[in-house]
Write a protein that holds these residues in place. Sequence first.
Motif, mmCIF file in Angstrom:
data_model
loop_
_atom_site.group_PDB
_atom_site.id
_atom_site.type_symbol
_atom_site.label_atom_id
_atom_site.label_comp_id
_atom_site.label_asym_id
_atom_site.label_seq_id
_atom_site.Cartn_x
_atom_site.Cartn_y
_atom_site.Cartn_z
ATOM 1 N N LEU A 278 55.066 35.616 38.619
ATOM 2 C CA LEU A 278 54.875 34.237 39.195
ATOM 3 C C LEU A 278 54.494 33.112 37.786
ATOM 4 C CD1 LEU A 278 52.134 35.525 41.891
ATOM 5 C CD2 LEU A 278 54.751 35.564 42.215
ATOM 6 N N MET A 279 54.250 31.595 38.163
ATOM 7 C CA MET A 279 54.120 31.310 37.476
ATOM 8 C C MET A 279 53.042 30.002 37.756
ATOM 9 S SD MET A 279 55.516 27.943 35.884
ATOM 10 C CE MET A 279 56.889 28.492 34.994
ATOM 11 N N LEU A 280 51.180 29.762 37.520
ATOM 12 C CA LEU A 280 50.248 29.788 37.326
ATOM 13 C C LEU A 280 49.840 28.427 37.040
ATOM 14 C CD1 LEU A 280 49.620 32.763 39.616
ATOM 15 C CD2 LEU A 280 51.004 31.316 40.448
ATOM 16 N N GLU A 281 48.524 28.217 37.598
ATOM 17 C CA GLU A 281 48.125 26.889 36.604
ATOM 18 C C GLU A 281 47.216 27.695 36.275
ATOM 19 O OE1 GLU A 281 46.450 23.235 35.297
ATOM 20 O OE2 GLU A 281 47.943 23.565 37.016
ATOM 21 N N ASP A 282 46.156 29.036 36.655
ATOM 22 C CA ASP A 282 45.216 29.748 36.033
ATOM 23 C C ASP A 282 45.561 31.153 36.963
ATOM 24 O OD1 ASP A 282 42.945 30.274 34.694
ATOM 25 O OD2 ASP A 282 42.476 30.946 36.562
ATOM 26 N N ILE A 283 44.948 32.308 35.927
ATOM 27 C CA ILE A 283 46.178 33.226 36.847
ATOM 28 C C ILE A 283 44.767 34.106 37.419
ATOM 29 C CG2 ILE A 283 47.820 33.491 35.348
ATOM 30 C CD1 ILE A 283 46.390 36.215 33.972
ATOM 31 N N ALA A 284 43.906 33.739 37.215
ATOM 32 C CA ALA A 284 42.176 34.902 37.257
ATOM 33 C C ALA A 284 41.903 35.188 38.835
ATOM 34 C CB ALA A 284 40.790 34.243 36.257
ATOM 35 N N ALA A 285 41.872 34.660 39.750
ATOM 36 C CA ALA A 285 41.725 34.445 40.898
ATOM 37 C C ALA A 285 42.798 34.975 41.944
ATOM 38 C CB ALA A 285 41.156 33.583 41.377
ATOM 39 N N THR A 286 43.956 34.656 41.188
ATOM 40 C CA THR A 286 45.519 35.405 41.559
ATOM 41 C C THR A 286 45.299 37.344 41.147
ATOM 42 O OG1 THR A 286 46.929 33.928 41.976
ATOM 43 C CG2 THR A 286 47.740 35.866 41.491
ATOM 44 N N GLY A 287 45.292 37.267 40.275
ATOM 45 C CA GLY A 287 44.513 38.930 39.340
ATOM 46 C C GLY A 287 43.879 39.001 40.245
ATOM 47 N N ALA A 288 42.756 38.263 40.299
ATOM 48 C CA ALA A 288 41.220 39.116 41.044
ATOM 49 C C ALA A 288 42.393 39.930 42.978
ATOM 50 C CB ALA A 288 40.205 38.644 41.625
ATOM 51 N N VAL A 289 42.754 39.208 43.066
ATOM 52 C CA VAL A 289 43.494 39.290 44.242
ATOM 53 C C VAL A 289 44.981 40.543 44.813
ATOM 54 C CG1 VAL A 289 45.210 38.637 46.524
ATOM 55 C CG2 VAL A 289 43.624 37.216 46.109
ATOM 56 N N LEU A 290 45.923 40.914 43.577
ATOM 57 C CA LEU A 290 46.120 41.669 43.775
ATOM 58 C C LEU A 290 45.373 43.177 42.809
ATOM 59 C CD1 LEU A 290 48.342 40.172 40.851
ATOM 60 C CD2 LEU A 290 49.129 40.595 43.801
ATOM 61 N N SER A 291 44.548 43.089 42.435
ATOM 62 C CA SER A 291 43.989 43.938 42.328
ATOM 63 C C SER A 291 42.771 44.544 42.783
ATOM 64 C CB SER A 291 42.439 43.898 40.294
ATOM 65 O OG SER A 291 43.423 43.775 39.638
ATOM 66 N N VAL B 145 42.333 43.786 46.407
ATOM 67 C CA VAL B 145 43.320 43.702 47.646
ATOM 68 C C VAL B 145 44.936 44.564 47.863
ATOM 69 C CG1 VAL B 145 44.271 42.813 50.393
ATOM 70 C CG2 VAL B 145 42.600 41.584 48.351
ATOM 71 N N PHE B 146 45.390 44.142 46.942
ATOM 72 C CA PHE B 146 47.293 45.154 46.790
ATOM 73 C C PHE B 146 46.967 46.605 45.834
ATOM 74 C CE2 PHE B 146 47.830 40.452 48.081
ATOM 75 C CZ PHE B 146 48.113 41.058 49.892
ATOM 76 N N GLY B 147 45.948 46.688 45.315
ATOM 77 C CA GLY B 147 45.877 48.025 44.848
ATOM 78 C C GLY B 147 47.146 47.564 43.136
ATOM 79 N N PHE B 148 46.824 46.628 42.495
ATOM 80 C CA PHE B 148 47.265 46.271 41.491
ATOM 81 C C PHE B 148 46.904 46.189 40.219
ATOM 82 C CE2 PHE B 148 50.270 45.048 44.136
ATOM 83 C CZ PHE B 148 51.936 44.894 43.232
ATOM 84 N N ALA B 149 45.656 46.620 39.215
ATOM 85 C CA ALA B 149 45.894 46.726 37.957
ATOM 86 C C ALA B 149 46.423 46.607 36.585
ATOM 87 C CB ALA B 149 44.776 48.350 37.384
ATOM 88 N N ALA B 150 45.309 44.987 36.280
ATOM 89 C CA ALA B 150 46.187 44.509 34.923
ATOM 90 C C ALA B 150 46.266 45.501 33.788
ATOM 91 C CB ALA B 150 45.172 43.736 33.783
ATOM 92 N N ALA B 151 47.931 45.600 32.634
ATOM 93 C CA ALA B 151 48.061 47.291 32.248
ATOM 94 C C ALA B 151 48.468 46.740 30.779
ATOM 95 C CB ALA B 151 49.296 48.157 32.514
ATOM 96 N N ALA B 152 48.692 45.512 30.964
ATOM 97 C CA ALA B 152 50.001 44.855 29.236
ATOM 98 C C ALA B 152 49.288 43.577 29.423
ATOM 99 C CB ALA B 152 50.924 45.752 29.336
ATOM 100 N N SER B 153 49.929 42.618 28.411
ATOM 101 C CA SER B 153 49.973 41.232 28.105
ATOM 102 C C SER B 153 50.090 41.114 27.321
ATOM 103 C CB SER B 153 48.237 40.692 27.697
ATOM 104 O OG SER B 153 47.642 40.732 28.565
ATOM 105 N N GLU B 154 51.662 40.049 26.814
ATOM 106 C CA GLU B 154 52.430 40.101 25.756
ATOM 107 C C GLU B 154 53.307 38.184 26.363
ATOM 108 O OE1 GLU B 154 55.969 42.858 24.976
ATOM 109 O OE2 GLU B 154 57.093 41.177 26.078
#
Length: 307
Positions: A155-168, A170-179
């Motif tokens: 996903l290409m987003l203006e800012d990722i913080a709020a979307t990342g919070a929803v993924l984590s 509500v949908f059971g995802f977790a931040a795993a790596a950055s590159e």
Amino acid sequence: MTRNGIHHVTAIAGSARRNLDFYARTLGLRLVKRTVNFDDPGSYHLYYGDAAGQPGTILTFFPWEHAAPGRAGAGELQETVFRIPEGSVGFWTHRLIEQGIERSQRFGETVLSFRDPDGMRLALAAVPGIEAEPAWAAGDIPAEHAIRGFHSVSLMLEDIAATGAVLSDVFGFAAAASEGGVTRFRAEGTAIGGIVDLRGVGGFLPARLGRGSVHHLAFRAADDAVQAEMVRKLAANHGLRTTEQKDRNYFRSVYFREPGHVLFEIATDDPGFAVDEPDASLGEALKLPDFLEPQRAAIESVLPELA
């Protein structure tokens, strides 16, 4: 039961016949459902996936012949990535040479990037140890090289913080790596469709929906109860409201705009694509929901030929 991950991705195409030729013949996906857009029954809704049409393998299209091209930008699903066996990189590089395929490394994996005939951004990620997974063998693509469902979406987003919070949350995802400016979210224990990559692109023009664009991204809910809990969390924890539940025959869905403006769906795993035709003949006949069945003759008269 908790089943996290991507359920399906739905995009916009131009020619229905060209779409079928590319996804069923060039990529070797199975056409698991031939139906119409329930909200626009004068156009097809084509579903491609694995042999059984299981969640995490399904890419669907609204083929709108005269749709204008989309424009890449912030607030869109930028790339849809499939899984292939690690030993199949050479096979697919040769097969997709006309698509201008490019090879790169991401998060330690070899990725082959290309576009479909409508300009939709796609990629194949080479994953070790998946050779023994069941595969749909189609045409001249041997089972050993066949696609094995979704690897990820980006996903290409203006800012990722709020979307990342929803993924984590509500949908059971977790931040795993950055590159390279991309943060990878992973649903633990989900092999197929278990990765969402978020790229922050502050200051980009917003995306414009059109041919070659992704219309929406759907996440899995095992059943109505799990979906209802996700809806509750979205409202209580993130101030996001969904639509009412809509019956799509093969799953039941709610929709909402996530904070980065991408249209998200929550789709139930049940009842699945065999609810109105046998597994052995999935995708062979035009299937209509009960409320459109009385209009079959009129609908069939305006749909384009697929073969």
